[in-house]
Design a protein around this motif. Sequence first.
Motif, short mmCIF file in Angstrom:
data_model
loop_
_atom_site.label_atom_id
_atom_site.label_comp_id
_atom_site.label_asym_id
_atom_site.label_seq_id
_atom_site.Cartn_x
_atom_site.Cartn_y
_atom_site.Cartn_z
N UNK A 31 -2.08 10.38 14.19
CA UNK A 31 -1.37 9.30 13.13
C UNK A 31 -2.36 8.68 12.02
N UNK A 32 -2.19 9.00 10.94
CA UNK A 32 -2.82 8.45 9.78
C UNK A 32 -2.11 7.58 8.73
N UNK A 33 -2.76 6.65 8.44
CA UNK A 33 -1.97 5.46 7.48
C UNK A 33 -3.10 5.16 6.14
N UNK A 34 -2.32 5.13 5.23
CA UNK A 34 -2.73 4.36 3.97
C UNK A 34 -2.26 3.05 3.73
N UNK A 35 -3.14 2.06 3.52
CA UNK A 35 -2.70 0.56 3.15
C UNK A 35 -3.54 0.11 1.92
N UNK A 36 -2.78 -0.52 1.01
CA UNK A 36 -3.50 -1.28 0.05
C UNK A 36 -3.69 -2.76 0.15
N UNK A 37 -4.78 -3.37 -0.22
CA UNK A 37 -5.14 -4.70 -0.15
C UNK A 37 -5.61 -5.09 -1.20
N UNK A 38 -4.84 -6.08 -2.04
CA UNK A 38 -5.10 -6.62 -3.14
C UNK A 38 -5.98 -8.15 -2.88
N UNK A 39 -6.61 -8.62 -3.71
CA UNK A 39 -7.62 -9.86 -3.53
C UNK A 39 -6.80 -11.03 -2.91
N UNK A 40 -7.24 -11.46 -1.66
CA UNK A 40 -6.69 -12.53 -0.84
C UNK A 40 -5.02 -12.15 -0.24
N UNK A 46 1.41 2.16 2.39
CA UNK A 46 1.58 2.93 1.31
C UNK A 46 2.15 4.45 1.98
N UNK A 47 1.55 4.95 2.90
CA UNK A 47 2.40 6.18 3.41
C UNK A 47 1.45 6.44 4.82
N UNK A 48 2.29 7.28 5.55
CA UNK A 48 2.06 7.86 7.04
C UNK A 48 2.33 8.94 7.21
N UNK A 49 1.17 9.53 8.19
CA UNK A 49 1.25 10.88 8.50
C UNK A 49 1.17 10.91 9.98
N UNK A 50 2.01 11.93 10.55
CA UNK A 50 2.17 11.93 12.07
C UNK A 50 2.21 13.42 12.15
N UNK A 51 1.10 13.96 12.69
CA UNK A 51 0.88 15.24 13.21
C UNK A 51 1.47 16.41 12.15
N UNK A 52 2.35 17.12 12.23
CA UNK A 52 2.69 17.97 11.35
C UNK A 52 3.92 17.69 10.64
N UNK A 53 4.46 16.14 11.14
CA UNK A 53 6.10 15.89 10.44
C UNK A 53 5.76 15.73 9.10
#
Lengths: 115, 111
Positions: A31-40, A46-53
Amino acid sequence: GAGVSQSPSNKVTEKGKDVELRCDPISGHTALYWYRQSLGQGLEFLIYFQGNSAPDKSGLPSDRFSAERTGGSVSTLTIQRTQQEDSAVYLCASSLRRLNTGELFFGEGSRLTVL
Amino acid sequence: GESVGLHLPTLSVQEGDNSIINCAYSNSASDYFIWYKQESGKGPQFIIDIRSNMDKRQGQRVTVLLNKTVKHLSLQIAATQPGDSAVYFCAEDPGYSTLTFGKGTMLLVSP
């Protein structure tokens, strides 16, 4: 290394340019995730990958944002025609399997500044 | 005590004190909760987790309390040390594909 690796650690770009951010997850994590964090602020999914799905793209804020994960390992987040409001730290995380059975391991993030 | 910082609520304590950081979560269907610690310039780091069939879980110097009735989570840190200074996030798993994070609380520990 043993942890999640992200590059570049810092990126300064001009408004309107495209940027690519890279994430190399922990080996064996499906499993791989992207998140965004703005100041404070907290972390915005943002988006999530799980295996080949098919990825869960429900958090992407606009069609200028896209991501891919090649070979179930390295992922690239692409932001086209960057805007100043895209300035933030982009965090990648991986986990051994789907949540609720394990924790997320985060990288140190890519700090994006759009001038 | 607590004060509202520029963007984050801030808790300032003295070294050796016990700290309590609170979090209200939003989804009554959430059944898994995690506390993360984020030091300046680093990614969040797992501290402790708890499932909804428990109301308390203890780790090393940390305890998480869960009150499902009022959808409240707290993190207690015993004998707080300067190295505990960081931003602390609670996160809930509502059963979708990812965690929902709170906005965070900054903990400042004075020697």
